[in-house]
Design a protein around this motif. Structure first.
Motif, PDB file in Angstrom:
ATOM      1  N   ALA A 155      10.524  17.598 -50.476  1.00 45.55           N
ATOM      2  CA  ALA A 155       9.424  18.294 -49.808  1.00 45.55           C
ATOM      3  C   ALA A 155       8.442  18.902 -50.795  1.00 45.55           C
ATOM      4  CB  ALA A 155       9.979  19.383 -48.890  1.00 45.55           C
ATOM      5  N   GLN A 156       8.809  18.959 -52.087  1.00 47.16           N
ATOM      6  CA  GLN A 156       7.906  19.542 -53.081  1.00 47.16           C
ATOM      7  C   GLN A 156       6.657  18.702 -53.315  1.00 47.16           C
ATOM      8  OE1 GLN A 156       8.362  22.688 -54.284  1.00 47.16           O
ATOM      9  NE2 GLN A 156       9.936  22.513 -52.712  1.00 47.16           N
ATOM     10  N   ALA A 157       6.672  17.455 -52.871  1.00 46.19           N
ATOM     11  CA  ALA A 157       5.464  16.632 -52.999  1.00 46.19           C
ATOM     12  C   ALA A 157       4.296  17.281 -52.282  1.00 46.19           C
ATOM     13  CB  ALA A 157       5.729  15.230 -52.455  1.00 46.19           C
ATOM     14  N   THR A 158       4.559  17.821 -51.106  1.00 52.46           N
ATOM     15  CA  THR A 158       3.502  18.482 -50.346  1.00 52.46           C
ATOM     16  C   THR A 158       3.562  19.999 -50.475  1.00 52.46           C
ATOM     17  OG1 THR A 158       4.905  18.480 -48.357  1.00 52.46           O
ATOM     18  CG2 THR A 158       3.416  16.623 -48.647  1.00 52.46           C
ATOM     19  N   ALA A 159       4.717  20.541 -50.830  1.00 51.88           N
ATOM     20  CA  ALA A 159       4.853  21.996 -50.911  1.00 51.88           C
ATOM     21  C   ALA A 159       4.349  22.559 -52.231  1.00 51.88           C
ATOM     22  CB  ALA A 159       6.321  22.400 -50.716  1.00 51.88           C
ATOM     23  N   TYR A 160       4.416  21.784 -53.322  1.00 50.21           N
ATOM     24  CA  TYR A 160       3.989  22.307 -54.622  1.00 50.21           C
ATOM     25  C   TYR A 160       3.007  21.386 -55.346  1.00 50.21           C
ATOM     26  CZ  TYR A 160       3.924  23.713 -59.475  1.00 50.21           C
ATOM     27  OH  TYR A 160       3.491  24.077 -60.726  1.00 50.21           O
ATOM     28  N   VAL A 161       3.363  20.124 -55.558  1.00 54.72           N
ATOM     29  CA  VAL A 161       2.548  19.247 -56.409  1.00 54.72           C
ATOM     30  C   VAL A 161       1.151  19.066 -55.837  1.00 54.72           C
ATOM     31  CG1 VAL A 161       2.396  16.987 -57.521  1.00 54.72           C
ATOM     32  CG2 VAL A 161       4.638  18.045 -57.168  1.00 54.72           C
ATOM     33  N   LEU A 162       1.051  18.727 -54.565  1.00 54.44           N
ATOM     34  CA  LEU A 162      -0.255  18.504 -53.950  1.00 54.44           C
ATOM     35  C   LEU A 162      -1.117  19.762 -53.927  1.00 54.44           C
ATOM     36  CD1 LEU A 162      -2.316  16.813 -52.460  1.00 54.44           C
ATOM     37  CD2 LEU A 162      -1.000  17.123 -50.355  1.00 54.44           C
ATOM     38  N   PRO A 163      -0.614  20.908 -53.439  1.00 58.62           N
ATOM     39  CA  PRO A 163      -1.456  22.117 -53.475  1.00 58.62           C
ATOM     40  C   PRO A 163      -1.854  22.521 -54.886  1.00 58.62           C
ATOM     41  CG  PRO A 163       0.407  22.441 -52.000  1.00 58.62           C
ATOM     42  CD  PRO A 163       0.656  21.162 -52.735  1.00 58.62           C
ATOM     43  N   LEU A 209      -4.936  11.451 -47.229  1.00 60.63           N
ATOM     44  CA  LEU A 209      -4.628  11.312 -45.809  1.00 60.63           C
ATOM     45  C   LEU A 209      -3.589  10.227 -45.528  1.00 60.63           C
ATOM     46  CD1 LEU A 209      -5.086  12.151 -42.920  1.00 60.63           C
ATOM     47  CD2 LEU A 209      -7.088  10.649 -42.843  1.00 60.63           C
ATOM     48  N   PRO A 210      -3.703   8.999 -46.071  1.00 59.43           N
ATOM     49  CA  PRO A 210      -2.670   7.984 -45.772  1.00 59.43           C
ATOM     50  C   PRO A 210      -1.268   8.418 -46.190  1.00 59.43           C
ATOM     51  CG  PRO A 210      -4.611   6.958 -46.742  1.00 59.43           C
ATOM     52  CD  PRO A 210      -4.795   8.433 -46.897  1.00 59.43           C
ATOM     53  N   SER A 211      -1.148   8.954 -47.399  1.00 58.24           N
ATOM     54  CA  SER A 211       0.172   9.378 -47.859  1.00 58.24           C
ATOM     55  C   SER A 211       0.675  10.581 -47.068  1.00 58.24           C
ATOM     56  CB  SER A 211       0.129   9.711 -49.354  1.00 58.24           C
ATOM     57  OG  SER A 211      -0.720  10.821 -49.621  1.00 58.24           O
ATOM     58  N   GLN A 212      -0.227  11.457 -46.644  1.00 57.88           N
ATOM     59  CA  GLN A 212       0.175  12.620 -45.861  1.00 57.88           C
ATOM     60  C   GLN A 212       0.769  12.208 -44.518  1.00 57.88           C
ATOM     61  OE1 GLN A 212       0.310  14.977 -48.174  1.00 57.88           O
ATOM     62  NE2 GLN A 212      -0.734  16.491 -46.937  1.00 57.88           N
TER      63      GLN A 212
END
Length: 535
Positions: free
Chosen positions: A295-303, A375-378
């Protein structure tokens, strides 16, 4: 996980009495779980606003989230158990009152010690919400409705975690940072009122209270709490070069070892360790930890990329993360319907594979990527996160009976918190180190006097020379800007490596799914009725 409730043929707790208004009661405890996850994420996103509002420095402010989250870890091993012993109604109402009062008072605190103390109290109070919710769901609902309760339990994690950025951004934009804490007064009061109306009164089970394994509760709570502190502060304090980190690691490992020894020798342990050797118990616990890492892909790396490279404000980051949060409303019910017909292990593998694919899609990252490029990866990750967690919790619960819900709830909470914290600590350190490596390697290929460097510096210097207040400084500013370009590209390469790591970890986790065996007959699946049978 087997708990002492089943030892020696113990009678069920009075807390196991059916809820008078089960749907409302389950909604109340799930609201508590939402409050817990939402508050943790909002506090993390709004840490800069909190530091400014309370007049704290960077180092002081870093302990705000550590104290809050580590105290949740301290209470996790015992929360679900105590909710059975003294009753869910009484347990959650007292925790709600404490959480409401501490959240209301914290923005008015002036001293640093008082702020940390209140944060710790808040963490201990809200840390009871999630472990108590799963057990209450299984004890209150008919078995055929468990899967919907579990789906709501899974929904609140992904939804709350990603919608928190937009919520905190609104507080920040309006200058109302206090509502990072005061939102809990409103939400928790609503939860408490529903509990008062819907959850029945329960007597204290003095037999279970007398048999409570206090040694396990103390050793596990303090041990896991110290380990969490070490992980949370490790990157900032440079890991083993810090006495605080080393001390917390050593103390935590020693207390966890004492917990294991205690469970092996006491007659009525909180957790029967022999059960951990069963694949259908140990593997889901490990997968929950890996899910937290993924979940860190969207919780940390992306932000972090959007903030550092694109310079987006919290409100704009929230707009991107909403594409993870909002689709959960539609995806989760579809997952429930699929789980009634498809093996949870297959859906679990699909969920983890989609998370890995979503991270892999982001490895094409460049410094030009903005919100729409993700958007596609999200969307892929939104589907994967929903399927993965719902299937995983469903499979874990299908291997237990309602009396075991206390231990499985504690296990899920502990491994989820550790997975998230391990992922955060690893990615923070990994990206920091990789940026330094890439900056150094790039710098070795850029030497003063080379044609490439001279052309870049000259072009940048000409831009600064057009500003009247930069006369005589254009060359130095051009060199400084070139250095920032190098650092920017180094960070982009580091983020790409981070996405690769997450993709590979989730892909390799699929091998663990092969170790899972079909659970016992699942009460969450209603029996088929042969309408052709004649009376």
């Amino acid at each position: 996980m087997t708990v002492a409730l089943e030892a020696a043929g113990a009678r069920p707790s009075p807390a196991a009495a059916p809820c008078l208004r089960p749907v409302a009661g389950v909604a109340a405890v799930l609201l508590g779980a939402v409050i817990s996850t939402l508050n943790t994420r909002v506090t993390s996103f709004g840490l800069a606003d909190i530091r400014g509002g309370l007049g704290l420095g960077f180092d002081e402010g870093s302990w705000l989230t550590t104290a809050f989250s580590a105290s949740q870890m301290v209470v996790a091993p015992c929360a679900a158990w105590l909710s059975i012993v003294i009753g869910t109604r009484r347990f959650l109402l007292w925790a709600s009152v404490i959480f409401i009062l501490s959240s209301l008072l914290l923005p008015f605190m002036a001293g640093y010690e008082a702020v940390i103390a209140l944060q710790t109290v808040r963490g201990l109070a809200v840390g009871t919400f999630i472990p108590a919710s799963l057990g209450f769901i299984l004890r209150s609902l008919a078995p055929r409705w468990w899967i919907w309760g579990i789906a709501a339990y899974a929904f609140r994690f992904t939804f709350s975690q990603n919608v928190a950025a937009s919520l905190e951004a609104w507080y920040s934009e309006t200058g109302q940072w206090q509502w990072i804490f005061w939102q809990n007064v409103v939400l928790t009061s609503a939860m408490a009122l529903i509990i008062l109306w819907a959850v029945p009164r329960e007597g204290i089970n003095r037999e279970l209270l007398r048999r409570t394994d206090w040694g396990a509760i103390i050793f596990a709570g303090l041990g896991f709490g110290l380990l969490y502190v070490a992980l949370d502060q490790g990157n900032r304090l440079d890991w083993l070069n810090s006495g605080i980190v080393v001390g917390c690691l050593a103390g935590g490992l020693l207390l966890v070892a004492a917990f294991v020894v205690n469970e092996a020798i006491v007659k009525q342990p909180l957790i029967h360790l022999r059960v951990l050797g069963q694949a259908n118990v140990a593997v889901p616990a490990l997968l929950i930890c890996i899910y937290g890492f993924g979940a860190q892909a969207t919780a940390y790396v992306l932000p972090d990329y959007l903030t550092r490279i694109q310079g987006l404000r919290a409100l704009q980051v929230g707009d991107v993360l909403n594409w993870i949060a909002l689709p959960q409303v539609l995806i989760i019910p579809l997952v429930v319907l699929a789980l009634r017909r498809i093996d949870a292990r297959l859906l679990l593998a699909i969920g983890f594979a989609l998370i890995a694919i979503g991270s892999w899609m982001d490895t094409g990252l460049t410094h030009d990527w903005a919100g729409g490029d993700f958007l596609p990866s999200q969307i892929v990750e939104a589907v994967g996160l929903a399927i993965g967690l719902t299937s995983l919790v469903t499979f874990a619960v299908s291997n237990i009976t309602p009396p075991q819900a206390a231990a499985i709830a504690a296990t899920i909470q502990i491994f989820r918190l550790f997975g998230i914290e391990l992922g955060t600590a690893f990615m923070q350190t990994f990206i920091r180190v990789r940026e330094q490596v890439y900056s150094n390697l790039t710098g070795q290929h850029l030497s003063s006097g080379s044609d490439v460097v001279d052309r870049v510096v000259t072009a940048l210097s000409n831009v600064f020379a057009q500003r009247a207040n930069n006369i005589g400084l254009e060359t130095s500013q051009g060199i400084a800007q070139a250095g920032r370009f190098v650092q920017r590209e180094a960070y982009v390469l580091a983020y790409i490596d981070g996405f690769w790591i997450i993709a590979w970890v989730l892909a390799l986790a699929l091998l663990l799914v092969l170790l899972l065996r079909r659970p016992p007959p699942n009460p969450m699946t209603p029996p088929r009725i042969d309408i052709s049978t004649r009376g």
